[in-house]
Design a protein around this motif. Sequence first.
Motif, mmCIF file in Angstrom:
data_model
loop_
_atom_site.group_PDB
_atom_site.id
_atom_site.type_symbol
_atom_site.label_atom_id
_atom_site.label_comp_id
_atom_site.label_asym_id
_atom_site.label_seq_id
_atom_site.Cartn_x
_atom_site.Cartn_y
_atom_site.Cartn_z
ATOM 1 N N PHE A 214 0.843 -1.202 0.000
ATOM 2 C CA PHE A 214 0.000 0.000 0.000
ATOM 3 C C PHE A 214 0.871 1.243 0.000
ATOM 4 N N ASP A 215 0.314 2.275 -0.573
ATOM 5 C CA ASP A 215 0.926 3.593 -0.570
ATOM 6 C C ASP A 215 -0.200 4.595 -0.333
ATOM 7 N N VAL A 216 -0.202 5.223 0.827
ATOM 8 C CA VAL A 216 -1.265 6.146 1.225
ATOM 9 C C VAL A 216 -0.654 7.528 1.408
ATOM 10 N N THR A 217 -1.246 8.525 0.783
ATOM 11 C CA THR A 217 -0.777 9.906 0.927
ATOM 12 C C THR A 217 -1.801 10.706 1.717
ATOM 13 N N LEU A 218 -1.337 11.296 2.798
ATOM 14 C CA LEU A 218 -2.178 12.168 3.612
ATOM 15 C C LEU A 218 -1.879 13.617 3.225
ATOM 16 N N HIS A 219 -2.936 14.385 2.989
ATOM 17 C CA HIS A 219 -2.811 15.757 2.492
ATOM 18 C C HIS A 219 -3.074 16.746 3.629
ATOM 19 N N TYR A 220 -2.088 17.603 3.891
ATOM 20 C CA TYR A 220 -2.197 18.654 4.896
ATOM 21 C C TYR A 220 -1.808 19.974 4.226
ATOM 22 N N GLY A 221 -2.755 20.634 3.579
ATOM 23 C CA GLY A 221 -2.396 21.836 2.845
ATOM 24 C C GLY A 221 -1.346 21.509 1.797
ATOM 25 N N THR A 222 -0.184 22.183 1.886
ATOM 26 C CA THR A 222 0.899 21.909 0.939
ATOM 27 C C THR A 222 1.902 20.897 1.479
ATOM 28 N N THR A 223 1.603 20.270 2.594
ATOM 29 C CA THR A 223 2.456 19.209 3.159
ATOM 30 C C THR A 223 1.875 17.851 2.797
ATOM 31 N N ARG A 224 2.749 16.916 2.506
ATOM 32 C CA ARG A 224 2.325 15.552 2.197
ATOM 33 C C ARG A 224 3.025 14.579 3.136
ATOM 34 N N VAL A 225 2.260 13.624 3.668
ATOM 35 C CA VAL A 225 2.792 12.550 4.498
ATOM 36 C C VAL A 225 2.467 11.238 3.789
ATOM 37 N N LEU A 226 3.515 10.506 3.400
ATOM 38 C CA LEU A 226 3.369 9.273 2.633
ATOM 39 C C LEU A 226 3.606 8.069 3.546
ATOM 40 N N LEU A 227 2.649 7.163 3.556
ATOM 41 C CA LEU A 227 2.719 5.949 4.366
ATOM 42 C C LEU A 227 2.741 4.760 3.415
ATOM 43 N N SER A 228 3.732 3.893 3.549
ATOM 44 C CA SER A 228 3.850 2.815 2.577
ATOM 45 C C SER A 228 4.420 1.553 3.198
ATOM 46 N N ALA A 229 4.014 0.415 2.664
ATOM 47 C CA ALA A 229 4.571 -0.875 3.062
ATOM 48 C C ALA A 229 4.541 -1.801 1.862
ATOM 49 N N GLY A 230 5.616 -2.567 1.690
ATOM 50 C CA GLY A 230 5.678 -3.538 0.610
ATOM 51 C C GLY A 230 6.261 -4.841 1.115
ATOM 52 N N THR A 231 5.945 -5.929 0.435
ATOM 53 C CA THR A 231 6.457 -7.246 0.822
ATOM 54 C C THR A 231 7.479 -7.780 -0.175
ATOM 55 N N LEU A 232 7.834 -6.967 -1.166
ATOM 56 C CA LEU A 232 8.842 -7.365 -2.148
ATOM 57 C C LEU A 232 9.952 -6.321 -2.206
ATOM 58 N N VAL A 233 10.416 -5.900 -1.042
ATOM 59 C CA VAL A 233 11.425 -4.843 -0.958
ATOM 60 C C VAL A 233 12.633 -5.399 -0.209
ATOM 61 N N ALA A 234 13.623 -5.880 -0.950
ATOM 62 C CA ALA A 234 14.811 -6.460 -0.330
ATOM 63 C C ALA A 234 15.734 -5.381 0.233
ATOM 64 N N ALA A 235 15.818 -4.254 -0.442
ATOM 65 C CA ALA A 235 16.613 -3.121 0.046
ATOM 66 C C ALA A 235 15.626 -2.103 0.595
ATOM 67 N N ALA A 236 15.370 -2.189 1.880
ATOM 68 C CA ALA A 236 14.299 -1.411 2.494
ATOM 69 C C ALA A 236 14.519 0.090 2.342
ATOM 70 N N ARG A 237 13.418 0.792 2.168
ATOM 71 C CA ARG A 237 13.438 2.248 2.158
ATOM 72 C C ARG A 237 13.618 2.760 3.583
ATOM 73 N N PRO A 238 13.898 4.058 3.771
ATOM 74 C CA PRO A 238 14.001 4.576 5.139
ATOM 75 C C PRO A 238 12.709 4.332 5.910
ATOM 76 N N ARG A 239 12.854 3.952 7.167
ATOM 77 C CA ARG A 239 11.666 3.819 8.027
ATOM 78 C C ARG A 239 11.017 5.185 8.218
ATOM 79 N N PHE A 240 11.822 6.214 8.416
ATOM 80 C CA PHE A 240 11.337 7.585 8.505
ATOM 81 C C PHE A 240 12.211 8.474 7.631
ATOM 82 N N ALA A 241 11.594 9.349 6.863
ATOM 83 C CA ALA A 241 12.308 10.389 6.130
ATOM 84 C C ALA A 241 11.441 11.643 6.170
ATOM 85 N N LEU A 242 11.947 12.681 6.827
ATOM 86 C CA LEU A 242 11.201 13.927 6.971
ATOM 87 C C LEU A 242 12.043 15.072 6.428
#
Length: 347
Positions: A214-242
Motif C-alpha cells: 500500500f501507498d497512502v498519501t495524507l494531504h495537509y495543505g501543501t504538506t504531504r505525508v506518505l505511508l507505505s509498506a511492501g512485501t517485495l522490498v529487499a533493500a528497504a526504504r528509510p523507516r522515517f524520512a522527513l
Amino acid sequence: MDNEPSVPVGLIGFGLAGGVLHAPVIDAVDGLHVAAVATSRAESVRTRFPDARVVAEAGAVFGDPGVALVVIATPNQTHAPLARAGLEAGKHVVVDKPFALDAAEAEMLVELARERERMLSVFHNRRWDGDFLTVRRLLRSGALGRVRLAQFCWDRFRPAVKQGWREEAGPGSGVFADLGPHLIDQAACLFGWPEAVSADILTQRGEACTDDYFDVTLHYGTTRVLLSAGTLVAAARPRFALHGDRASFVKYGLDPQEGVLRAGGRPTDPGFGEEAPAAYGALTGGDGVARPVATDRGDWRRFYLGVRDAVRAGAAPPVDPRDAVRALRLMARARESAREGCVLPFT
C-alpha cells in the motif's frame, strides 16, 4: 517497588501477539501480572507463567472474578466481538490493533466502555518506538523547520506467501490491516488528521490472496505525508524520512524491541530498547553535512504503565480509543480512494 495490589490480567491468545509482544511486557510492569490465559498453547504458558490459570475458551477468562483487565491478542476479525464480551463482563479491556474491522464496530465499543465505566484502550505500542520518539523530539525542537514532506515506510521481503490468517483471504487480513493502523496512528500523533487522502492498495505477489502493498498519501495543505509498506522490498526504504525548510532527517531500520522479544529477551534486560550508534538516523542541513542523531530509548512498558494507572486510579488510557476510531475511518476512506483512483476529502 509498587505497594498497591497488583492488577490481575487475563490474556486472550498466546501466539505472536499475545505470547511475544504482550505477555513479556505485562510481566515487566510493576502492578500487573498475568493471572489467566485463554489459548491452545497450554504448555507454553505453564513454562513461562506457572501461576497463571490456563483455559481453552475466552469465556472462562471473562467469567473469572479474579481477572480485572483482559487483553485481546487474537486474529483481527475477533477483536471487536471479544472486546465487547469483555466489557459486558465488567472487565477493563486492551485490544490489539486494528481496534475493529470498521469504525461502526469501534464506536460501539467506545460507547459500551463509557456506559460500563470501564477502561478501554488500543495497543498502539509503536508510539513508544525509539525512532518515533526521536522524530517527535526533532519536530518539537524545530530542528527540521516546517516539514513539507514526510515518508513512513515499513518494508519486508517475503516473495513466498506465509501460512496463517494474516495472508488468507477474509476480513481483517492483508498488510494494510496489519501495518496501516500503526503508520496512520504515528502520522496522526505527529501531524494531526489530514484534510484529504489518496491511496494505492495492491496485491503484487502472484500467489497472494490479499493486499500485500500500500501507498497512502495524507494531504495537509501543501504538506504531504506518505505511508507505505511492501512485501517485495529487499533493500528497504528509510523507516522515517522527513524533509523540512531547515533540515532533513532520515532513519533506516526498525525499532529493536520486537526483535529482542522474538528472540526470547525481556524488557527488563540491560539495554532493552536502546539502539546501536550504527543504526542512528542522520540530520542533514543546508550545508549538506549528515550528522548522526542518537535514537531515543524505546520502551513499550510505558503503554502498560498507562493501562495500570488507568485501571487503578482512573487516569486517561495511554491510547484514547477514539483515536483508533478515527484511524479506521481514514483507512476506509483510503480503501475507497484506491478503488476510485482519486483524492478524497477527510473530515
